[in-house]
Design a protein around this motif. Structure first.
Motif, PDB file in Angstrom:
ATOM      1  N   MET A 105       2.018  -8.220   3.939  1.00 29.74           N
ATOM      2  CA  MET A 105       1.802  -6.855   3.473  1.00 29.74           C
ATOM      3  C   MET A 105       2.470  -5.823   4.375  1.00 29.74           C
ATOM      4  O   MET A 105       2.648  -4.673   3.975  1.00 29.74           O
ATOM      5  N   GLN A 141       0.911 -12.866  -2.805  1.00 31.06           N
ATOM      6  CA  GLN A 141       0.019 -11.725  -2.975  1.00 31.06           C
ATOM      7  C   GLN A 141       0.789 -10.424  -2.744  1.00 31.06           C
ATOM      8  O   GLN A 141       1.980 -10.358  -3.004  1.00 31.06           O
ATOM      9  N   ILE A 142       0.128  -9.393  -2.246  1.00 28.24           N
ATOM     10  CA  ILE A 142       0.748  -8.068  -2.163  1.00 28.24           C
ATOM     11  C   ILE A 142       1.768  -8.021  -1.037  1.00 28.24           C
ATOM     12  O   ILE A 142       1.476  -8.379   0.099  1.00 28.24           O
TER      13      ILE A 142
END
Length: 314
Positions: A105, A141-142
């Motif tokens: 992230m 994921q992000i």
């Protein structure tokens, strides 16, 4: 801490033990190095972080921004605001291990800035000044959030696009401990099927239509009609007998409403909240502009908390 460490080591998996031994061997021999622990949610990364930290005197902080005084908006020339005589500098000099979770992230400049400051503090040319740095996360994921950036810009801003990645050793966790801990002998096959399906979703390998479930498409006129509550009929159909099934997990697992905008989500939430018994509590967030070197004081006054709370994103 010693008793807690032995308890953790007693329940550690073979995958986790392999990672633990590799990291501890590098620390014990003072060789330094950069590692990335790659595992999807539920594979026990947090449990491994805890086990590793029990070997030392832990110093836990919530974020890398608070620990290293990293500016919120980073760029290529960003540096860490740490004085050579500060307690943070003394901590970094004495540190044996740096664990950085959810690394995918973070923007690439965060890691490069830490590399620069560590080399400066420790007066060496080794990666991160010769310290052991273990990153963790899941690239499915992000990824870093960049303002108005293209897909290519976002990919180039992730840690595996950095030249440092060539010196990083990637280790993997594949066993979903979270699912297995809540499974029983009667539903082992169901849990395994669900685990495989989650991985397929992350890898974009799922090709089934609605996964065999029934779905209802909402007509356009239902979204833009004159009704004050356009989702009433849909909600009453999907969540029929809600009050008598509130505490049945299977009831909610078999139902979902896909809403395209936050406005639709708010309509659904408001209606369901109206149906639920009991007193409603509203927890307000702390809404304010990010204070950094690019924020003008006048802008902070213009964009007040009241104004920010009126914004409804698409």
């Amino acid at each position: 801490m010693g008793r807690e460490l032995q308890r953790c080591l007693g329940s550690i998996t073979n995958e986790q033990r392999k990672v633990y031994d590799v990291v501890m061997d590098v620390i014990s021999n003072d060789r330094g190095g950069m590692f990335f622990l790659y595992g999807h949610g539920g594979t026990g990364k947090m449990f491994l972080w805890k086990t590793l930290s029990l070997q030392f005197v832990p110093r836990e902080r919530l974020t890398t921004h608070s620990q290293f005084e990293l500016p919120i908006n980073v760029h290529e020339s960003s540096t860490w605001s740490i004085s050579q005589q500060s307690p943070q500098t003394e901590l970094l000099i004495r540190a044996k291990l740096i664990i950085w979770d959810e690394a995918p992230m973070m923007c690439i400049y965060c890691f490069e800035a830490l590399d620069k400051i560590m080399k400066s503090i420790l007066r060496g040319d080794k990666l991160f000044g010769g310290k052991v740095v273990v990153l963790g996360g899941d690239f499915r994921q992000i990824l870093p959030v960049l303002l108005k950036a293209s897909r290519q810009d976002i990919v180039h801003a992730t840690i595996n696009s950095s030249p440092m990645w060539n010196f990083c050793r990637v280790m993997k966790l594949t066993k979903n401990m979270r699912l297995e801990s809540c499974s029983s002998p009667s539903n082992v096959d169901e849990v395994k099927e669900f685990e495989d399906w989650i991985l397929k979703v992350g890898n974009e390998d799922v090709g089934e239509q609605n996964n065999g479930k029934a779905s209802i498409e909402i007509p356009d006129d239902m979204l833009i009609g004159d009704s004050e509550d356009p989702f009433r009929d849909l909600l009453e159909f999907v969540y029929s007998d809600l009050l008598s099934n509130m505490y049945d997990p299977d009831y909610f697992q078999g139902r979902a409403i896909l809403a395209p905008t936050n406005e639709c989500v708010e309509c659904v939430n408001n209606h369901l909240m109206y149906l639920l018994p009991g007193e409603k509590k509203v927890y307000m967030s702390s809404d304010s502009m990010c204070r950094d070197e690019q924020t003008v004081e006048d802008n902070a006054e213009i964009y007040s908390t009241e104004f920010l709370n009126t914004i409804r994103c698409s």
